[in-house]
Design an enzyme around this catalytic site. Structure first.
Site, PDB file in Angstrom:
ATOM      1  N   HIS A  39       0.547  -1.474  -0.090  1.00 13.95           N
ATOM      2  CA  HIS A  39       0.126  -0.116   0.108  1.00 13.95           C
ATOM      3  C   HIS A  39       1.442   1.373   0.161  1.00 13.95           C
ATOM      4  CE1 HIS A  39      -3.421  -1.663   2.005  1.00 13.95           C
ATOM      5  NE2 HIS A  39      -2.708  -3.014   0.849  1.00 13.95           N
ATOM      6  N   GLU A  94       1.089   3.709   2.107  1.00  8.02           N
ATOM      7  CA  GLU A  94       1.866   4.126   3.123  1.00  8.02           C
ATOM      8  C   GLU A  94       2.789   2.730   4.301  1.00  8.02           C
ATOM      9  OE1 GLU A  94      -1.692   3.764   2.100  1.00  8.02           O
ATOM     10  OE2 GLU A  94      -2.688   4.272   3.779  1.00  8.02           O
ATOM     11  N   CYS A 139      -2.371  -0.815   7.659  1.00  7.30           N
ATOM     12  CA  CYS A 139      -0.999   0.188   7.609  1.00  7.30           C
ATOM     13  C   CYS A 139      -1.417   1.075   8.637  1.00  7.30           C
ATOM     14  CB  CYS A 139      -1.683   1.688   6.417  1.00  7.30           C
ATOM     15  SG  CYS A 139      -1.566   0.764   4.841  1.00  7.30           S
TER      16      CYS A 139
END
Length: 156
Positions: free
Chosen positions: A55, A57, A88
């Site tokens: 992801h 992040e 995350c």
């Protein structure tokens, strides 16, 4: 602070556009130090990297951690176009991030206000403030366009 937050979400939107061009879900993230310098960035790379954890992040956290050769992100702010998921948000707690700013909420998977509030959970060893809804309409529009195009492609 509001103008600064809007500026960095704008940087994230650019990264989200780049992710979409690669066929990735359009989410972008930047990490900024106290002086206002972008020290790391990331975009969704799950499809490209064949990695469920890639992801935006996480990509940004890994980049700054490798650069600084430490996992503590004290004093840094993460900006991201979409509310962080539970994975995350957990990584942000573990990294000791100072603050998070996100664009649009994620009603199906958000962990900073929508489904959970990981950032403020007093049972965890680190908490941090977050600001939600910065340029939310722009962030949501990118996601809506991306998924509409994906649905239309499946119908064709």
């Amino acid at each position: 602070m509001a103008a600064r937050d809007e500026h960095y979400i704008g940087r994230c939107l650019h990264l989200a556009d780049l992710a979409a061009q690669r066929g990735e879900v359009p989410v972008g993230a930047v990490i900024v130090d106290a002086g206002g310098d972008v020290v790391a960035q990331g975009m969704n790379l799950r499809e490209t990297a064949f990695d469920a954890t890639a992801h935006a992040e996480i990509v940004a956290i890994r980049a700054i951690s490798a650069l600084r050769r430490r996992w503590h992100l004290n004093g840094l702010t993460l900006y991201v176009t979409l509310e962080p998921c539970i994975m995350c948000a957990g990584a942000l707690v573990q990294s000791r991030i100072a603050r998070v700013v996100y664009g649009c909420a994620d009603a199906k998977g958000g962990a900073m206000g929508s489904l959970y509030d990981v950032a403020g959970d007093t049972r965890l060893n680190h908490r941090f403030p977050y600001t939600a809804g910065v340029r939310a309409d722009e962030c949501a529009a990118r996601l809506q366009r991306f998924f509409a195009a994906r649905r239309n492609a499946k119908r064709a």
